[in-house]
Design an enzyme around this catalytic site. Structure first.
Site, PDB file in Angstrom:
ATOM      1  N   ARG A 124       0.811  -1.235   0.000  1.00  0.00           N
ATOM      2  CA  ARG A 124       0.000   0.000   0.000  1.00  0.00           C
ATOM      3  C   ARG A 124       0.836   1.272   0.000  1.00  0.00           C
ATOM      4  NH1 ARG A 124      -3.094  -3.286   3.406  1.00  0.00           N
ATOM      5  NH2 ARG A 124      -4.892  -4.042   2.244  1.00  0.00           N
ATOM      6  N   LYS A 146       3.967  11.516 -11.430  1.00  0.00           N
ATOM      7  CA  LYS A 146       3.207  10.580 -12.277  1.00  0.00           C
ATOM      8  C   LYS A 146       4.025   9.315 -12.415  1.00  0.00           C
ATOM      9  CE  LYS A 146       1.248  13.410 -15.873  1.00  0.00           C
ATOM     10  NZ  LYS A 146       0.947  13.343 -17.315  1.00  0.00           N
ATOM     11  N   GLU A 188      12.079  18.952 -24.428  1.00  0.00           N
ATOM     12  CA  GLU A 188      11.228  19.389 -23.307  1.00  0.00           C
ATOM     13  C   GLU A 188      11.710  20.743 -22.769  1.00  0.00           C
ATOM     14  OE1 GLU A 188       8.565  17.602 -22.842  1.00  0.00           O
ATOM     15  OE2 GLU A 188       9.154  15.658 -23.665  1.00  0.00           O
ATOM     16  N   LYS A 230       8.518  23.171 -14.320  1.00  0.00           N
ATOM     17  CA  LYS A 230       7.654  21.992 -14.179  1.00  0.00           C
ATOM     18  C   LYS A 230       7.077  21.944 -12.760  1.00  0.00           C
ATOM     19  CE  LYS A 230       6.313  17.465 -14.949  1.00  0.00           C
ATOM     20  NZ  LYS A 230       6.452  16.200 -15.620  1.00  0.00           N
ATOM     21  N   GLU A 240      -3.406  17.180 -12.937  1.00  0.00           N
ATOM     22  CA  GLU A 240      -3.692  17.487 -14.333  1.00  0.00           C
ATOM     23  C   GLU A 240      -5.154  17.785 -14.627  1.00  0.00           C
ATOM     24  OE1 GLU A 240      -1.184  15.138 -16.858  1.00  0.00           O
ATOM     25  OE2 GLU A 240      -2.400  15.614 -18.598  1.00  0.00           O
ATOM     26  N   ARG A 244      -1.894  22.256 -15.873  1.00  0.00           N
ATOM     27  CA  ARG A 244      -0.860  21.282 -16.228  1.00  0.00           C
ATOM     28  C   ARG A 244      -0.945  20.888 -17.707  1.00  0.00           C
ATOM     29  NH1 ARG A 244       1.091  16.574 -12.011  1.00  0.00           N
ATOM     30  NH2 ARG A 244       2.622  15.548 -13.322  1.00  0.00           N
ATOM     31  N   ASN A 248       1.456  19.905 -22.252  1.00  0.00           N
ATOM     32  CA  ASN A 248       1.238  19.071 -23.435  1.00  0.00           C
ATOM     33  C   ASN A 248       1.537  19.807 -24.737  1.00  0.00           C
ATOM     34  OD1 ASN A 248       0.500  16.688 -22.212  1.00  0.00           O
ATOM     35  ND2 ASN A 248      -1.640  17.313 -22.021  1.00  0.00           N
ATOM     36  N   HIS A 251       2.637  18.045 -27.784  1.00  0.00           N
ATOM     37  CA  HIS A 251       2.527  16.617 -27.493  1.00  0.00           C
ATOM     38  C   HIS A 251       1.325  15.927 -28.135  1.00  0.00           C
ATOM     39  CE1 HIS A 251       5.840  17.219 -24.797  1.00  0.00           C
ATOM     40  NE2 HIS A 251       5.833  15.949 -24.414  1.00  0.00           N
ATOM     41  N   HIS A 255       2.659  12.951 -29.967  1.00  0.00           N
ATOM     42  CA  HIS A 255       2.302  11.557 -29.627  1.00  0.00           C
ATOM     43  C   HIS A 255       1.756  10.830 -30.846  1.00  0.00           C
ATOM     44  CE1 HIS A 255       1.944  12.395 -25.060  1.00  0.00           C
ATOM     45  NE2 HIS A 255       3.061  11.740 -25.323  1.00  0.00           N
ATOM     46  N   HIS A 267      10.821  10.275 -28.916  1.00  0.00           N
ATOM     47  CA  HIS A 267       9.881  11.200 -28.297  1.00  0.00           C
ATOM     48  C   HIS A 267      10.289  12.653 -28.562  1.00  0.00           C
ATOM     49  CE1 HIS A 267       6.815  12.562 -25.522  1.00  0.00           C
ATOM     50  NE2 HIS A 267       7.720  13.264 -24.868  1.00  0.00           N
TER      51      HIS A 267
HETATM   52  N1  LIG Z   1       6.241  10.399 -15.279  1.00  0.00           N
HETATM   53  C1  LIG Z   1       6.241  11.405 -16.127  1.00  0.00           C
HETATM   54  O1  LIG Z   1       5.731  12.489 -15.849  1.00  0.00           O
HETATM   55  C2  LIG Z   1       6.903  11.218 -17.462  1.00  0.00           C
HETATM   56  C3  LIG Z   1       7.151  12.339 -18.272  1.00  0.00           C
HETATM   57  C4  LIG Z   1       7.822  12.128 -19.467  1.00  0.00           C
HETATM   58  C5  LIG Z   1       8.227  10.845 -19.838  1.00  0.00           C
HETATM   59  N2  LIG Z   1       7.963   9.787 -19.033  1.00  0.00           N
HETATM   60  C6  LIG Z   1       8.401   8.414 -19.391  1.00  0.00           C
HETATM   61  O2  LIG Z   1       9.820   8.420 -19.399  1.00  0.00           O
HETATM   62  C7  LIG Z   1      10.260   7.382 -20.278  1.00  0.00           C
HETATM   63  C8  LIG Z   1      11.368   7.910 -21.145  1.00  0.00           C
HETATM   64  O3  LIG Z   1      12.430   8.333 -20.313  1.00  0.00           O
HETATM   65  P1  LIG Z   1      13.938   8.377 -20.846  1.00  0.00           P
HETATM   66  O4  LIG Z   1      13.955   9.133 -22.114  1.00  0.00           O
HETATM   67  O5  LIG Z   1      14.779   8.810 -19.718  1.00  0.00           O
HETATM   68  O6  LIG Z   1      14.186   6.864 -21.269  1.00  0.00           O
HETATM   69  P2  LIG Z   1      15.025   5.675 -20.599  1.00  0.00           P
HETATM   70  O7  LIG Z   1      14.789   5.587 -19.159  1.00  0.00           O
HETATM   71  O8  LIG Z   1      14.717   4.471 -21.424  1.00  0.00           O
HETATM   72  O9  LIG Z   1      16.540   6.114 -20.862  1.00  0.00           O
HETATM   73  C9  LIG Z   1      17.016   6.195 -22.186  1.00  0.00           C
HETATM   74  C10 LIG Z   1      18.275   5.360 -22.367  1.00  0.00           C
HETATM   75  O10 LIG Z   1      19.378   6.010 -21.732  1.00  0.00           O
HETATM   76  C11 LIG Z   1      20.059   5.095 -20.873  1.00  0.00           C
HETATM   77  N3  LIG Z   1      20.658   5.902 -19.812  1.00  0.00           N
HETATM   78  C12 LIG Z   1      20.057   6.403 -18.715  1.00  0.00           C
HETATM   79  N4  LIG Z   1      20.895   7.202 -18.043  1.00  0.00           N
HETATM   80  C13 LIG Z   1      22.067   7.196 -18.715  1.00  0.00           C
HETATM   81  C14 LIG Z   1      23.309   7.836 -18.515  1.00  0.00           C
HETATM   82  N5  LIG Z   1      23.509   8.701 -17.505  1.00  0.00           N
HETATM   83  N6  LIG Z   1      24.302   7.601 -19.413  1.00  0.00           N
HETATM   84  C15 LIG Z   1      24.093   6.770 -20.471  1.00  0.00           C
HETATM   85  N7  LIG Z   1      22.934   6.148 -20.709  1.00  0.00           N
HETATM   86  C16 LIG Z   1      21.923   6.363 -19.841  1.00  0.00           C
HETATM   87  C17 LIG Z   1      19.015   4.126 -20.447  1.00  0.00           C
HETATM   88  O11 LIG Z   1      19.584   2.904 -20.034  1.00  0.00           O
HETATM   89  C18 LIG Z   1      18.190   3.967 -21.734  1.00  0.00           C
HETATM   90  O12 LIG Z   1      18.818   3.050 -22.581  1.00  0.00           O
HETATM   91  C19 LIG Z   1       9.039   6.922 -21.049  1.00  0.00           C
HETATM   92  O13 LIG Z   1       8.626   5.664 -20.554  1.00  0.00           O
HETATM   93  C20 LIG Z   1       7.989   7.974 -20.751  1.00  0.00           C
HETATM   94  O14 LIG Z   1       6.678   7.466 -20.762  1.00  0.00           O
HETATM   95  C21 LIG Z   1       7.314   9.954 -17.848  1.00  0.00           C
HETATM   96 ZN   LIG Z   2       7.378  14.806 -23.551  1.00  0.00          ZN
END
Ligand SMILES: NC(=O)c1ccc[n+]([C@@H]2O[C@H](COP(=O)([O-])OP(=O)(O)OC[C@H]3O[C@@H](n4cnc5c(N)ncnc54)[C@H](O)[C@@H]3O)[C@@H](O)[C@H]2O)c1
Ligand SMILES: [Zn+2]
Length: 364
Positions: A124, A146, A188, A230, A240, A244, A248, A251, A255, A267
């Site tokens: 929980r 999120k 972003e 942010k 949201e 918020r 987007n 986006h 998307h 992305h």
């Molecule tokens: N929660 C939210 O508000 C929110 C907002 C935007 C995106 N997201 C989510 O975030 C995800 C994308 O995040 P991301 O772009 O960080 O992707 P990711 O976590 O897959 O990282 C991208 C790549 O970089 C590598 N990596 C990470 N740190 C590194 C470093 N310091 N040096 C070298 N390589 C490194 C990872 O292993 C991976 O291969 C998606 O799933 C998306 O839905 C969430």
């Molecule tokens: Zn984004």
């Protein structure tokens, strides 16, 4: 080390701080001991980050006497699924993690979303800490609470709003990041400049393509500014309901492009295309000046983000995806448009013909 405090829902219990600096791993551990977020800690990370920073992170925390274990999973979006979540939960059970155990999300957005999700449902809810290692995670996904995992039927279908105890942003992590990953974060950052901060926008213009060389001091400034933006938006609207939505910007179209390409387009690239389309739309609807439109497109180009949509994606395909976007409310598309750089607004409909024409006009 800079600190940005996030106040949520006027309850101090759910407020937390974002710490930003260079090489802050050691200081991180001291704060963990001071704050007593957990009786013990378990780092969750992916295979790539494990190889780069796993031992260092665990070592630094153990050195000051913290009890720290580690769980890892393969790098990549495919790990943000229910199977991996259940596997982690079973590992936590085997490790006898209880409600006094705190999780540490060490990695990009995938690690952060998955760790937050697991932390929010395990017994929980147990405490967790974000240590974002990609630029995208540092300026976007680690802030706002999120969490989520993907199902075969869609991305982020299962999720919760669950705030971390703290967010630790170490710019030193960015040194090993691939260019495309850096660009995902920069898209972003450009978005924050456009929707909220003309000064940040000018800073980015002045930096131009030098941004991607990753000057740590400049990066520290833009990461700090981005986090503040942010955080400020999230504070006003934690779940949201309203403001918020301006996050987007770019986006809705982005998307649609991302899914229509079957995720062949990253992305950041998709959002850049979406921002260009939304900017042109804003000008055509006579909200935005031609001058501001040109500045936005020029900045996106200067950073090396795309300002055209690949020819193999059809306008019909993109349009159909947009109508299926889960963020829409009712039948009308909620579009974020611009009055000028720094002044966005949400419109509850844009003429379909115009939108189609703008997308078609951007095709390579
Ligand atoms: N929660 C939210 O508000 C929110 C907002 C935007 C995106 N997201 C989510 O975030 C995800 C994308 O995040 P991301 O772009 O960080 O992707 P990711 O976590 O897959 O990282 C991208 C790549 O970089 C590598 N990596 C990470 N740190 C590194 C470093 N310091 N040096 C070298 N390589 C490194 C990872 O292993 C991976 O291969 C998606 O799933 C998306 O839905 C969430
Ligand atoms: Zn984004």
């Amino acid at each position: 080390m800079n600190r940005v405090k996030v106040h949520l829902d006027k309850k101090t219990a759910s407020s937390y701080e974002i710490y930003i600096g260079k090489d802050i791993i050691d200081r991180m551990g001291l704060l963990f001991t001071q704050k007593k977020w957990g009786g013990r800690y378990i780092i969750l990370t992916d295979s790539i980050v494990l190889a780069l920073y796993g031992a260092r992170m665990q070592g630094a925390l153990r050195e000051i006497g913290l009890h720290v274990d580690m769980i890892d999973f393969p790098a990549g979006e495919a790990s943000k699924d229910i199977r991996t979540a259940l596997r982690i939960i079973n590992q936590l059970m085997e490790m006898k993690a209880d409600r006094t155990t705190a999780l540490i999300a060490l990695g990009g957005g995938v690690v952060g979303d998955l760790t937050g999700f697991v932390a929010s449902i395990y017994m929980r809810g147990i405490p967790y800490i974000q240590v974002p290692t990609t630029l995208l995670a540092q300026v976007d996904s680690s802030i706002g609470g999120k969490t989520g995992i993907d199902l075969s039927t869609g991305k982020n279908v299962l999720g919760t709003f669950y705030q971390p105890k703290g967010v630790f942003i170490d710019l030193a992590f960015l040194k090993t990041l691939k260019l495309q990953e850096l660009k995902n974060g920069l898209a972003e950052v450009v978005k924050y400049g456009i929707i909220d901060d003309p000064e940040l926008f000018s800073t980015l213009e002045a930096m131009g393509k030098d941004i991607v060389n990753g000057n740590a001091d400049l990066l520290e400034e833009i990461v700090t500014r981005s986090c503040r933006i942010k955080k400020a938006i999230v504070e006003i609207d934690e779940t949201e309901q309203g403001v918020r939505r301006i996050l987007n910007f770019g986006h809705t179209i982005g998307h649609a492009i991302e899914t229509e390409s079957n995720y062949a387009i990253s992305h950041g690239d998709a959002v850049a295309m979406g921002m260009v389309a939304s900017t042109i739309l804003s000008e055509r609807m006579q909200y935005l000046s031609a001058e501001d439109k040109e500045r936005i497109i020029a900045l996106i180009r200067a950073i090396g983000l795309p300002d055209r949509i690949p020819a193999n994606l059809t306008s019909d395909g993109i349009f159909a995806r947009m109508q299926g976007d889960k963020k829409k409310t009712g039948a009308i598309l909620n579009f974020v448009l611009l009055k000028k750089i720094g002044v966005p607004f949400v419109t509850n409909g844009v003429p379909e013909q115009l939108l189609r024409a703008v997308i078609a006009g951007l095709k390579e």
